[in-house]
Structures are given as C-alpha cells and as structure tokens.
Write a protein that holds these residues in place. Structure first.
Motif, mmCIF file in Angstrom:
data_model
loop_
_atom_site.group_PDB
_atom_site.id
_atom_site.type_symbol
_atom_site.label_atom_id
_atom_site.label_comp_id
_atom_site.label_asym_id
_atom_site.label_seq_id
_atom_site.Cartn_x
_atom_site.Cartn_y
_atom_site.Cartn_z
ATOM 1 N N ILE A 172 65.617 22.685 -11.331
ATOM 2 C CA ILE A 172 65.204 21.795 -10.089
ATOM 3 C C ILE A 172 65.804 20.457 -10.584
ATOM 4 O O ILE A 172 65.583 19.982 -11.515
ATOM 5 C CB ILE A 172 63.410 21.675 -9.937
ATOM 6 C CG1 ILE A 172 63.309 23.099 -9.770
ATOM 7 C CG2 ILE A 172 63.348 20.857 -8.975
ATOM 8 C CD1 ILE A 172 61.530 23.174 -9.706
ATOM 9 N N ARG A 173 66.392 19.995 -9.643
ATOM 10 C CA ARG A 173 67.051 18.859 -9.820
ATOM 11 C C ARG A 173 66.066 17.597 -9.764
ATOM 12 O O ARG A 173 65.410 17.713 -8.757
ATOM 13 C CB ARG A 173 68.345 18.418 -8.739
ATOM 14 C CG ARG A 173 69.354 19.194 -8.928
ATOM 15 C CD ARG A 173 70.233 19.239 -7.884
ATOM 16 N NE ARG A 173 71.600 20.261 -7.997
ATOM 17 C CZ ARG A 173 72.789 19.476 -8.062
ATOM 18 N NH1 ARG A 173 72.680 18.159 -7.958
ATOM 19 N NH2 ARG A 173 73.740 20.421 -8.408
ATOM 20 N N PRO A 174 66.382 16.547 -10.187
ATOM 21 C CA PRO A 174 65.387 15.455 -10.450
ATOM 22 C C PRO A 174 64.956 14.880 -8.837
ATOM 23 O O PRO A 174 64.027 14.976 -8.560
ATOM 24 C CB PRO A 174 65.937 14.223 -11.250
ATOM 25 C CG PRO A 174 66.619 14.945 -12.153
ATOM 26 C CD PRO A 174 67.313 16.137 -11.356
ATOM 27 N N ALA A 233 63.026 17.321 -7.266
ATOM 28 C CA ALA A 233 61.572 17.140 -7.665
ATOM 29 C C ALA A 233 60.912 16.020 -7.004
ATOM 30 O O ALA A 233 59.648 16.314 -6.573
ATOM 31 C CB ALA A 233 61.548 17.170 -9.111
ATOM 32 N N VAL A 234 61.487 14.983 -6.769
ATOM 33 C CA VAL A 234 60.780 13.691 -6.277
ATOM 34 C C VAL A 234 60.410 14.169 -4.855
ATOM 35 O O VAL A 234 59.553 13.691 -4.545
ATOM 36 C CB VAL A 234 61.732 12.473 -6.799
ATOM 37 C CG1 VAL A 234 61.455 11.383 -5.802
ATOM 38 C CG2 VAL A 234 61.956 12.219 -7.927
ATOM 39 N N LEU A 259 60.061 17.037 -3.263
ATOM 40 C CA LEU A 259 59.013 17.948 -3.191
ATOM 41 C C LEU A 259 57.693 17.203 -3.299
ATOM 42 O O LEU A 259 56.718 17.585 -2.646
ATOM 43 C CB LEU A 259 59.218 19.120 -4.198
ATOM 44 C CG LEU A 259 60.319 20.025 -3.579
ATOM 45 C CD1 LEU A 259 60.592 21.128 -4.648
ATOM 46 C CD2 LEU A 259 60.010 20.511 -2.127
ATOM 47 N N VAL A 260 57.593 16.555 -4.536
ATOM 48 C CA VAL A 260 56.317 15.990 -4.657
ATOM 49 C C VAL A 260 56.049 14.896 -3.784
ATOM 50 O O VAL A 260 54.775 14.696 -3.281
ATOM 51 C CB VAL A 260 56.469 15.034 -6.202
ATOM 52 C CG1 VAL A 260 55.149 14.334 -6.483
ATOM 53 C CG2 VAL A 260 56.626 16.235 -7.157
ATOM 54 N N GLN A 261 56.881 14.128 -3.271
ATOM 55 C CA GLN A 261 56.722 13.071 -2.236
ATOM 56 C C GLN A 261 56.288 13.793 -0.792
ATOM 57 O O GLN A 261 55.408 13.087 -0.230
ATOM 58 C CB GLN A 261 57.938 11.983 -2.055
ATOM 59 C CG GLN A 261 57.903 11.057 -3.190
ATOM 60 C CD GLN A 261 59.044 10.085 -3.394
ATOM 61 O OE1 GLN A 261 59.881 10.327 -2.719
ATOM 62 N NE2 GLN A 261 58.835 9.081 -4.124
ATOM 63 N N ARG A 301 54.323 18.463 -1.384
ATOM 64 C CA ARG A 301 54.555 19.837 -1.640
ATOM 65 C C ARG A 301 55.188 20.389 -2.799
ATOM 66 O O ARG A 301 56.484 20.392 -3.086
ATOM 67 C CB ARG A 301 55.580 20.507 -0.597
ATOM 68 C CG ARG A 301 55.187 21.041 0.713
ATOM 69 C CD ARG A 301 55.587 22.338 0.994
ATOM 70 N NE ARG A 301 55.295 23.325 0.165
ATOM 71 C CZ ARG A 301 54.286 24.505 0.472
ATOM 72 N NH1 ARG A 301 53.788 24.315 1.433
ATOM 73 N NH2 ARG A 301 54.049 25.237 -0.279
ATOM 74 N N GLY A 302 54.270 20.506 -4.085
ATOM 75 C CA GLY A 302 54.721 20.665 -5.180
ATOM 76 C C GLY A 302 54.924 22.219 -5.182
ATOM 77 O O GLY A 302 55.017 22.927 -4.128
ATOM 78 N N LEU A 303 55.227 22.817 -6.421
ATOM 79 C CA LEU A 303 55.288 24.380 -6.564
ATOM 80 C C LEU A 303 54.103 24.963 -6.795
ATOM 81 O O LEU A 303 53.941 26.191 -7.418
ATOM 82 C CB LEU A 303 56.481 24.675 -7.297
ATOM 83 C CG LEU A 303 57.941 24.377 -6.769
ATOM 84 C CD1 LEU A 303 58.972 24.495 -7.823
ATOM 85 C CD2 LEU A 303 58.231 25.101 -5.819
ATOM 86 N N GLY A 304 52.776 24.011 -6.760
ATOM 87 C CA GLY A 304 51.580 24.801 -7.305
ATOM 88 C C GLY A 304 51.414 24.883 -8.682
ATOM 89 O O GLY A 304 52.057 24.044 -9.431
ATOM 90 N N ASP A 305 50.934 25.860 -9.114
ATOM 91 C CA ASP A 305 51.117 26.425 -10.759
ATOM 92 C C ASP A 305 52.227 27.084 -11.239
ATOM 93 O O ASP A 305 51.933 27.678 -12.297
ATOM 94 C CB ASP A 305 49.590 26.901 -10.879
ATOM 95 C CG ASP A 305 48.443 26.135 -10.890
ATOM 96 O OD1 ASP A 305 48.712 24.887 -11.178
ATOM 97 O OD2 ASP A 305 47.516 26.468 -10.226
ATOM 98 N N THR A 315 57.842 26.323 -14.479
ATOM 99 C CA THR A 315 59.219 25.489 -14.329
ATOM 100 C C THR A 315 59.746 25.112 -15.624
ATOM 101 O O THR A 315 59.065 25.068 -16.469
ATOM 102 C CB THR A 315 59.090 24.279 -13.515
ATOM 103 O OG1 THR A 315 58.179 23.408 -14.052
ATOM 104 C CG2 THR A 315 58.592 24.678 -11.957
#
Lengths: 125, 274
Positions: free
Chosen positions: A81-83, A86-87, A89-91, A94-98, A101
């Motif tokens: 996952i590129r930085p 990641a940013v 998705l978090v913003q 919508r993370g990737l849950g548990d 990674t």
C-alpha cells in the motif's frame, strides 16, 4: 483470470497490476476465493504496489476478500500500500479494518510465516 | 492676493496643470482604457516602465503589454463588470522595456462623465516584484523550517523515530505524517515511534492526526508507538473521546524504544563487564 494468481509453496501471491473496474474487482474477488479453495492454500498475499489509486469500493473488495479468505481457514496479508493511498483511505474513514498489512512482498511473506508459527499446523490443509 | 487677479481661464489652466502633474509624478503606473480595452491615457511612469512612447501607448490594446494577454484582457473586462477591482486575484506580469517580466498588482475602477455615464476604466498598476520576491522567500523558508522541524530518524534497523517539537498545526501534522510514511517505506521499518514530549499543547486536531498517522502506518505494516505523553496531553486525549485502542502509548522515549525492540523480538542485555 483477471489477475494472475501464483502459487508458491503453500501460499498464493496475487499482484494487481492494473486498475480494476468495479465489475472486474468482483470477478477478482471470486477468482481469488475459488483459487484458495482449489489449492487449499495456507495464506494469500495481495500485492497492490502498482495501484496508484484505491477507491472506497476497491478498498471494500480488498478487505472483504481478506476476511473471506480467513473464514475459509487461510491467512491474508495485503502488501504494497503506497503512503498516499494509505493516507487517502484513512482520511476517507475507510481503513482496511483488521486486515493484516505489510510494507512489501518480503515482509508480507515473513508475516505469513509468523502467523504459521503462532497458529500451529491447524491451517492450510 | 495675486491669485485674485488671475483670470478664470488661467486659474483653470493652473488647476489642470496641478492635477496632471500629480498623475505624471505618480510612482505607480496609471492607465485609462475604454470598453474595448484600448488605452486612452497613460502617465510618465507607464512610459518609463514599458519603454513605449506615449503616442504609441495611447490607442493600443491594454493587454498587449502583458506576458499573458488573455488574463490581462479578462482583468480589463472585469473592471467594467464590477466597476471596481482591488488586489485582483489574477496574476499579471508586465513586459518592461528590457523585456523582463514584472509581476504587477492591479487596482482599477470605472470613471464617469458629468452625466454619470461610464467613460472608461482607470487602472493603477503597481510593480510588486520586490514584494513577490519577499513572499517567495518567506514561503521557501517556511518550507525549509517545516522540513527541519519534522525529521524522521532511523534509530534502529526497522525502527524510525519522529520527535515532534513545538506547536503542531494541521499543515505540520500533515507534513509529519507524509515524512513518517515515506521514511517507513524507505527504511522498510516495522515500528514507528512518535515522540510528542516536545509538544506543548494537544488539541483535537493534533490528536486526530496522530490517530490517522498510526492508522496509515498500520496499512504499511508498521506499528506506531506514541511516547512522551504528558499528563495534560493524556487528559486531553481521553476527554476528546478518541479511539486510542490501536495506539501504543509509552510515557518516555526510552520506554518506547524498549517497546519497539520488544516488538522486533530484540533484547538489550548487560554485557557484564569485559
């Protein structure tokens, strides 16, 4: 197959090289699960290094696939996952849950290895 | 008084000379143009700056003296539309007599005849190259300070440390996050330590950014340890009701480093002398 699925030992390595449409993403999910069932793999690694953009639908497909794989008794790690991805998705909230990674394929494999050692021989067959 | 003896005509002429001399003496360029943005009048500064004679300037299109004629035309039209423009957002650059590009600010308004009909637009064009240079310098320095103030250090194989010192605003928090993520990738680190001992005040935004950073780092497969949480910061964070369950917090940096080594299954042992 929409994305090539490579089997190395008891693990499957899936590298998404091209952006997938929503429909292709669903097909990808189906194919991965079928392949896990067919090969009775211990773990899978989904490599998304080549993806510059991961939209919320794709993120859902990825986390769903990982959870489904776990329900089937295997392990899943999403790597590469590129930085900026990641940013975003978090913003988006919508993370990737548990879902596990790792930075890259190498660390992903190491992570699977560790899970193997911890969980004992109960999985993968 | 001598003035009284002057004829009205003479008085008028003097008044005209006076107003004209003020316009000519202006250190800013002054230009009037009509609805077709053709120049009607200019002052001496305009002649000096452009290096074009007054005769040639008058009657020529206003826009042709700018690097980007389209924008200049747009600006001219905007004056008639809004009747008054101040510190126009549009970036204009004048071409001076040496062919150099001079950034300028445009203030303009329409002017009317005795009947109140709009005759044309009166524009004051100011050379802002010095101001612009100063602003650019400040921006460059800000970037540099930002760069210096958010170092990401590799303290051990697989461990990066970001010590945060001073007040954190949203912009800096963003920079910290980007820096940290970049360093995680370049050093292939599995643990990131964010030391917030040097942050005087903790507010919602900063706390939220810490959480976001930790989540983003987790996606790259790295665990985040927050160290140096002061009593007041701890209180703020709990009061804000943020979900901190995913964050590992340690009181001191050394405890954080110990935790990081622990995560990597490394141990520091005493050598028991030689």
């Amino acid at each position: 197959m929409i994305v090539p699925i490579l089997k190395i030992g008891k693990n499957l390595i899936i590298s998404i090289q091209i952006p997938l449409t929503d429909q292709q993403a669903r097909q990808f999910q189906r194919e991965v699960l079928e392949e896990v069932a067919r090969t009775e793999a211990f773990g899978i690694i989904i490599d998304i290094t080549a993806m510059d953009v991961v939209d919320s639908y794709m993120a859902r497909i990825l986390s769903e696939t990982a959870i489904d794989v776990q329900l089937m008794g295997a392990r899943a790690v999403i790597v590469g996952i590129r930085p900026e991805v990641a940013v975003t998705l978090v913003q988006m909230g919508r993370g990737l849950g548990d879902v596990a990674t790792a930075l890259n394929l190498e660390q992903g494999l190491a992570k699977l290895e560790k899970m193997d050692a911890r969980k004992g021989a109960g999985h993968g067959s | 008084m001598a003035k009284k003896r002057k004829s009205t005509e003479e008085e008028l002429r003097e008044l005209h000379r006076y107003t004209r001399s003020l316009i000519e003496a202006s250190p800013d360029m002054m230009v009037t143009f009509d609805r077709d943005s053709l120049i009607m009048d200019v002052n001496q500064e305009t002649v000096d700056m452009t290096g074009v004679s007054r005769e040639k300037l008058i009657g020529s299109p206003f826009k042709q003296y700018f690097t980007d004629p389209e924008t200049a035309h747009q600006a001219a039209m905007l004056v008639f539309e809004q009747e008054k423009v101040k510190d126009l957002e549009l970036e204009l650059e004048l071409i001076d007599h040496k062919g150099d590009h001079i950034p300028v600010a445009l203030n303009a308004s329409v002017y009317r005849d005795a009947a109140g009909k709009v005759v044309g637009a009166f524009a004051i064009i100011r050379d802002i190259s010095k101001r612009k240079k100063a602003i650019e310098e400040v921006q460059r320095q800000q970037g540099e300070i930002l760069e210096l103030s958010t170092p990401a250090l590799r303290v051990w194989e697989g461990v990066v440390l970001v010590p945060l010192i001073g007040t954190i605003d949203t912009r800096r928090a963003q920079q910290v996050m980007e820096n940290l993520l970049e360093r995680i990738v370049s050093t292939e680190s599995e643990v990131a330590i964010l030391d917030i001992a040097g942050v005087p005040t903790m507010d919602t935004k900063v706390a939220q950014h810490l959480v976001i950073t930790a989540q983003a780092a987790a996606m790259l497969g790295a665990k985040t340890i927050i160290t140096g949480v002061s009593p007041s910061s701890a209180q703020t964070m709990t009061k804000l009701g943020l979900d901190l369950s995913r964050l590992t917090c340690k009181g001191s940096l050394s405890a954080g480093i110990r935790e990081a080594l622990d995560m990597l299954s490394l141990k520091v042992v005493e050598s028991n002398g030689e």
